[in-house]
Each structure stands twice: as structure tokens, then as C-alpha cells.
Design a protein around this motif. Structure first.
Motif, PDB file in Angstrom:
ATOM      1  N   ASP A  59       9.051   6.216 -18.800  1.00 43.53           N
ATOM      2  CA  ASP A  59       8.096   7.231 -18.419  1.00 43.53           C
ATOM      3  C   ASP A  59       8.298   7.589 -16.962  1.00 43.53           C
ATOM      4  OD1 ASP A  59       6.050   8.934 -17.944  1.00 43.53           O
ATOM      5  OD2 ASP A  59       4.513   7.679 -18.878  1.00 43.53           O
ATOM      6  N   GLU A  60       8.947   8.704 -16.723  1.00 47.05           N
ATOM      7  CA  GLU A  60       9.213   9.139 -15.347  1.00 47.05           C
ATOM      8  C   GLU A  60       7.944   9.630 -14.668  1.00 47.05           C
ATOM      9  OE1 GLU A  60      12.004   9.120 -13.510  1.00 47.05           O
ATOM     10  OE2 GLU A  60      13.413   8.391 -15.000  1.00 47.05           O
ATOM     11  N   ARG A  61       6.865   9.749 -15.422  1.00 49.81           N
ATOM     12  CA  ARG A  61       5.635  10.265 -14.808  1.00 49.81           C
ATOM     13  C   ARG A  61       4.768   9.135 -14.252  1.00 49.81           C
ATOM     14  NH1 ARG A  61       5.115  15.681 -15.498  1.00 49.81           N
ATOM     15  NH2 ARG A  61       2.943  15.670 -14.885  1.00 49.81           N
ATOM     16  N   ILE A  62       5.425   8.084 -13.798  1.00 51.43           N
ATOM     17  CA  ILE A  62       4.719   7.023 -13.073  1.00 51.43           C
ATOM     18  C   ILE A  62       5.414   6.869 -11.726  1.00 51.43           C
ATOM     19  CG2 ILE A  62       3.879   4.649 -13.088  1.00 51.43           C
ATOM     20  CD1 ILE A  62       4.503   4.483 -16.041  1.00 51.43           C
ATOM     21  N   VAL A  63       4.632   6.795 -10.676  1.00 54.70           N
ATOM     22  CA  VAL A  63       5.190   6.595  -9.334  1.00 54.70           C
ATOM     23  C   VAL A  63       4.488   5.410  -8.683  1.00 54.70           C
ATOM     24  CG1 VAL A  63       5.508   7.614  -7.042  1.00 54.70           C
ATOM     25  CG2 VAL A  63       5.735   9.062  -9.068  1.00 54.70           C
ATOM     26  N   THR A  64       5.291   4.541  -8.069  1.00 59.33           N
ATOM     27  CA  THR A  64       4.726   3.436  -7.301  1.00 59.33           C
ATOM     28  C   THR A  64       4.523   3.913  -5.869  1.00 59.33           C
ATOM     29  OG1 THR A  64       6.002   1.881  -8.635  1.00 59.33           O
ATOM     30  CG2 THR A  64       5.080   1.048  -6.574  1.00 59.33           C
ATOM     31  N   VAL A  65       3.342   3.669  -5.339  1.00 60.38           N
ATOM     32  CA  VAL A  65       3.059   4.025  -3.943  1.00 60.38           C
ATOM     33  C   VAL A  65       2.643   2.767  -3.199  1.00 60.38           C
ATOM     34  CG1 VAL A  65       1.603   5.373  -2.363  1.00 60.38           C
ATOM     35  CG2 VAL A  65       2.334   6.387  -4.540  1.00 60.38           C
ATOM     36  N   GLY A  66       3.299   2.540  -2.060  1.00 61.00           N
ATOM     37  CA  GLY A  66       2.916   1.421  -1.200  1.00 61.00           C
ATOM     38  C   GLY A  66       2.399   1.968   0.119  1.00 61.00           C
ATOM     39  N   MET A  67       1.212   1.523   0.522  1.00 64.97           N
ATOM     40  CA  MET A  67       0.680   1.915   1.829  1.00 64.97           C
ATOM     41  C   MET A  67       0.660   0.685   2.732  1.00 64.97           C
ATOM     42  SD  MET A  67      -2.464   4.499   0.791  1.00 64.97           S
ATOM     43  CE  MET A  67      -3.010   4.640   2.494  1.00 64.97           C
ATOM     44  N   THR A  68       1.162   0.839   3.952  1.00 61.49           N
ATOM     45  CA  THR A  68       1.198  -0.290   4.879  1.00 61.49           C
ATOM     46  C   THR A  68       0.367   0.021   6.121  1.00 61.49           C
ATOM     47  OG1 THR A  68       3.079   0.403   6.229  1.00 61.49           O
ATOM     48  CG2 THR A  68       3.591  -0.647   4.106  1.00 61.49           C
ATOM     49  N   GLY A  69       0.414  -0.905   7.067  1.00 60.40           N
ATOM     50  CA  GLY A  69      -0.461  -0.799   8.240  1.00 60.40           C
ATOM     51  C   GLY A  69       0.057   0.059   9.360  1.00 60.40           C
TER      52      GLY A  69
ATOM     53  N   LEU B  34      -0.512   1.620  -7.221  1.00 57.92           N
ATOM     54  CA  LEU B  34      -0.736   1.616  -5.768  1.00 57.92           C
ATOM     55  C   LEU B  34      -0.884   0.199  -5.216  1.00 57.92           C
ATOM     56  CD1 LEU B  34      -1.444   3.204  -3.115  1.00 57.92           C
ATOM     57  CD2 LEU B  34      -3.824   3.207  -3.910  1.00 57.92           C
ATOM     58  N   MET B  35      -0.247  -0.012  -4.072  1.00 52.70           N
ATOM     59  CA  MET B  35      -0.426  -1.276  -3.346  1.00 52.70           C
ATOM     60  C   MET B  35      -0.769  -0.975  -1.899  1.00 52.70           C
ATOM     61  SD  MET B  35       2.917  -3.068  -4.820  1.00 52.70           S
ATOM     62  CE  MET B  35       3.561  -1.445  -5.063  1.00 52.70           C
ATOM     63  N   LEU B  36      -1.738  -1.675  -1.357  1.00 53.39           N
ATOM     64  CA  LEU B  36      -2.074  -1.533   0.059  1.00 53.39           C
ATOM     65  C   LEU B  36      -1.970  -2.914   0.699  1.00 53.39           C
ATOM     66  CD1 LEU B  36      -4.729   0.203  -1.562  1.00 53.39           C
ATOM     67  CD2 LEU B  36      -4.568   1.187   0.717  1.00 53.39           C
TER      68      LEU B  36
ATOM     69  N   PHE C 165      -2.776  -2.693  -7.265  1.00 57.89           N
ATOM     70  CA  PHE C 165      -2.344  -4.079  -7.452  1.00 57.89           C
ATOM     71  C   PHE C 165      -2.475  -4.850  -6.143  1.00 57.89           C
ATOM     72  CE2 PHE C 165       0.392  -1.817 -10.634  1.00 57.89           C
ATOM     73  CZ  PHE C 165      -0.241  -2.320 -11.760  1.00 57.89           C
ATOM     74  N   GLY C 166      -2.759  -6.132  -6.268  1.00 63.54           N
ATOM     75  CA  GLY C 166      -2.940  -7.004  -5.096  1.00 63.54           C
ATOM     76  C   GLY C 166      -1.615  -7.503  -4.535  1.00 63.54           C
ATOM     77  N   ASP C 167      -1.700  -8.022  -3.306  1.00 62.80           N
ATOM     78  CA  ASP C 167      -0.517  -8.498  -2.573  1.00 62.80           C
ATOM     79  C   ASP C 167       0.327  -9.505  -3.354  1.00 62.80           C
ATOM     80  OD1 ASP C 167      -1.168  -7.020  -0.369  1.00 62.80           O
ATOM     81  OD2 ASP C 167      -2.204  -8.651   0.672  1.00 62.80           O
ATOM     82  N   GLU C 168      -0.333 -10.303  -4.194  1.00 60.74           N
ATOM     83  CA  GLU C 168       0.402 -11.359  -4.903  1.00 60.74           C
ATOM     84  C   GLU C 168       0.241 -11.230  -6.413  1.00 60.74           C
ATOM     85  OE1 GLU C 168      -0.300 -15.221  -3.286  1.00 60.74           O
ATOM     86  OE2 GLU C 168       0.207 -14.571  -1.254  1.00 60.74           O
ATOM     87  N   GLU C 169       0.099 -10.006  -6.867  1.00 59.43           N
ATOM     88  CA  GLU C 169      -0.078  -9.785  -8.309  1.00 59.43           C
ATOM     89  C   GLU C 169       1.305  -9.675  -8.964  1.00 59.43           C
ATOM     90  OE1 GLU C 169      -3.258  -6.978  -8.900  1.00 59.43           O
ATOM     91  OE2 GLU C 169      -2.943  -7.001 -11.075  1.00 59.43           O
TER      92      GLU C 169
ATOM     93  N   LEU D 269     -12.957   1.864   1.369  1.00 57.99           N
ATOM     94  CA  LEU D 269     -12.222   1.077   0.374  1.00 57.99           C
ATOM     95  C   LEU D 269     -12.875  -0.296   0.178  1.00 57.99           C
ATOM     96  CD1 LEU D 269      -9.633   1.940  -1.088  1.00 57.99           C
ATOM     97  CD2 LEU D 269      -8.339   0.657   0.633  1.00 57.99           C
ATOM     98  N   PRO D 270     -13.243  -0.641  -1.062  1.00 61.77           N
ATOM     99  CA  PRO D 270     -13.828  -1.958  -1.300  1.00 61.77           C
ATOM    100  C   PRO D 270     -12.774  -3.062  -1.149  1.00 61.77           C
ATOM    101  CG  PRO D 270     -14.144  -0.477  -3.185  1.00 61.77           C
ATOM    102  CD  PRO D 270     -13.148   0.158  -2.281  1.00 61.77           C
ATOM    103  N   GLY D 271     -13.219  -4.300  -1.189  1.00 61.16           N
ATOM    104  CA  GLY D 271     -12.315  -5.424  -0.932  1.00 61.16           C
ATOM    105  C   GLY D 271     -11.413  -5.804  -2.092  1.00 61.16           C
ATOM    106  N   ARG D 272     -11.950  -5.767  -3.313  1.00 61.53           N
ATOM    107  CA  ARG D 272     -11.172  -6.254  -4.466  1.00 61.53           C
ATOM    108  C   ARG D 272     -10.416  -5.115  -5.133  1.00 61.53           C
ATOM    109  NH1 ARG D 272     -15.153  -7.936  -7.997  1.00 61.53           N
ATOM    110  NH2 ARG D 272     -13.572  -8.801  -9.383  1.00 61.53           N
ATOM    111  N   THR D 273      -9.247  -5.454  -5.684  1.00 60.28           N
ATOM    112  CA  THR D 273      -8.385  -4.399  -6.233  1.00 60.28           C
ATOM    113  C   THR D 273      -9.034  -3.681  -7.424  1.00 60.28           C
ATOM    114  OG1 THR D 273      -7.196  -6.066  -7.486  1.00 60.28           O
ATOM    115  CG2 THR D 273      -6.186  -5.316  -5.435  1.00 60.28           C
TER     116      THR D 273
END
Ligand SMILES: Cc1cc2nc3c(=O)[nH]c(=O)nc-3n(C[C@H](O)[C@H](O)[C@H](O)COP(=O)(O)O)c2cc1C
Length: 206
Positions: A5-15, A38-40, A81-85, A56-60
């Protein structure tokens, strides 16, 4: 790497500064009917809090619910998704989407991706995209760049990543901050092959 499914994109946001770029990208992907993984990073969550009105709340699970409501995503269209998921699809070449954008990308995460550190899920996801020869777009934000930063960018560029720095052009005579943000997001969407009209195109008016 999965091309089911090409209609999924992973996005990572950093600091890095420029949380607006990442959030607007997520909004545009949702509007374009793409699914977003999404990962932050921890630092990204701090920058989102300091640069935007996004509460943004605390839990994913809550972040997924909050951002889905904000951007009117369909059920399941947006997943944070969480940092260690490590059980998430992005952690393995067998489940990861073909395309990933790191936006904005800090120099710390840039370095980690360039060395294959894979110490959190975002870094691992980028490592997977590189090893599977997927499409990796990196939006670095820092100024000035040191030789370390430049070498890391060159290394990733040679590995096939697109280095798309957060430096918008001014030839469209922007008046609002949103226009500057959309300039960069538009160029990211272009790299993903997603039609968009976020900015007027050079030489196409009239
Ligand atoms: C408000 C704020 C703005 C920052 N801006 C930048 C930046 O533009 N570029 C950068 O490389 N780091 C920036 N940093 C520092 C990073 O957040 C820090 O290096 C962090 O360790 C990055 O972690 P991450 O890559 O896991 O998100 C900023 C930090 C804060 C709190």
C-alpha cells in the motif's frame, strides 16, 4: 520493503525547530487520504509545546486520538508510535511503508540515521527505509551547518536520501508564516509524488 500500500507514509518529527512543518505535513497527508504512521521524539514533543498551540497529550494512544480529531482523520488513518514500540510496522522491512519523511530533522537524529544507530523507533524506521532502498526525505533544520552536519547529509544523500532543508524561497512574496511552512511542505509532497497546490509554481502563472 512492503509496497502493498503506497498510500501509507511514515513521518518522524524530532526536536529541531520547525514543528509547524511536521504538523502541517501530517495534516496534508491526512487530507490527501494517506495513512500516516507518526513518531515524535521526546525533544520533538518539547518543541511542539514551545512553538505551537498544539496541546499534545503524553501517551501515544491519546496523541493518536488528539491529532486524529485535530486533522479530521478517519478511524485508523493516523497512528502515533512510541519511541520503543518495536512491534510497530515501521520497525521491520516486512511491514514498513516505502516512504518516510523526517520533518523537522535535528542534527542529533541526522547523525544517528547517518551512523545507523537505531536507538529509538524513528531512527530504526529510517534505517529500515535505507536498507530496503525505500524513499527517505530528510528536512534538516540548523544554522549554520558544521562540517559534521554537512558530512552526515552528504553521506545520506549518497545513500539515496533526499536532503530537503527547511529553507523556504521568497520568490512567491510570502506574507504569512503559513505560506513559508507550506512552501517546504509542498516540496516534501512533491518528493512523495503527491499532487498539491500549496504554493504557486514557478513560471506557471498566467
Ligand atoms: C526549542 C528548541 C529548539 C531546538 N532547535 C533545534 C534545531 O533547530 N536543530 C537542532 O539540530 N536541534 C535543535 N534543538 C536541540 C535538539 O532538540 C536536541 O539536540 C535533541 O537532543 C534532539 O533530539 P532528537 O533528535 O531525538 O529529537 C532544539 C531544542 C529546543 C528545546
Amino acid at each position: 520493503m512492503s509496497r502493498r500500500d503506497e498510500r501509507i507514509v511514515t513521518v518522524g518529527m524530532t526536536g529541531a525547530s520547525g514543528a509547524h512543518y511536521g504538523l502541517r505535513l501530517v495534516e496534508c497527508l491526512v487530507q490527501a487520504d494517506y495513512q500516516v504512521y507518526l513518531m515524535l521524539t521526546k525533544a520533538a514533543r518539547i518543541v511542539v509545546g514551545s512553538e505551537t498551540d498544539c496541546a499534545l497529550p503524553g501517551r501515544t494512544v491519546e496523541q493518536t486520538r488528539y491529532l486524529s480529531g485535530l486533522y479530521k482523520a478517519r478511524d485508523g488513518q493516523l497512528r502515533v508510535f512510541g519511541d520503543e514500540e518495536w512491534t510497530s510496522p515501521v520497525a521491520s522491512g516486512s511491514g514498513a511503508p516505502h516512504s518516510m519523511v523526517v520533518c523537522p530533522c535535528s542534527m542529533a537524529t541526522l547523525s544517528a540515521i547517518a551512523t545507523g544507530a537505531s536507538e529509538n523507533l524513528l531512527e530504526r524506521a529510517a534505517d529500515v527505509v535505507i536498507k530496503e532502498r525505500g524513499r527517505l526525505v530528510i528536512v534538516p533544520r540548523e544554522t549554520p551547518f558544521s562540517s559534521i552536519h554537512l558530512e552526515n547529509m552528504l553521506k545520506l544523500s549518497r545513500l539515496g536520501a533526499v536532503i530537503l532543508p527547511a529553507n523556504p524561497g521568497f520568490y512567491n512574496k510570502p506574507v504569512q508564516v503559513e505560506e513559508l511552512v507550506d512552501f517546504i511542505v509542498s516540496r516534501v509532497l512533491d518528493q512523495l509524488g503527491i499532487d498539491n497546490a500549496l504554493m504557486s509554481r514557478w513560471g506557471r502563472e498566467g
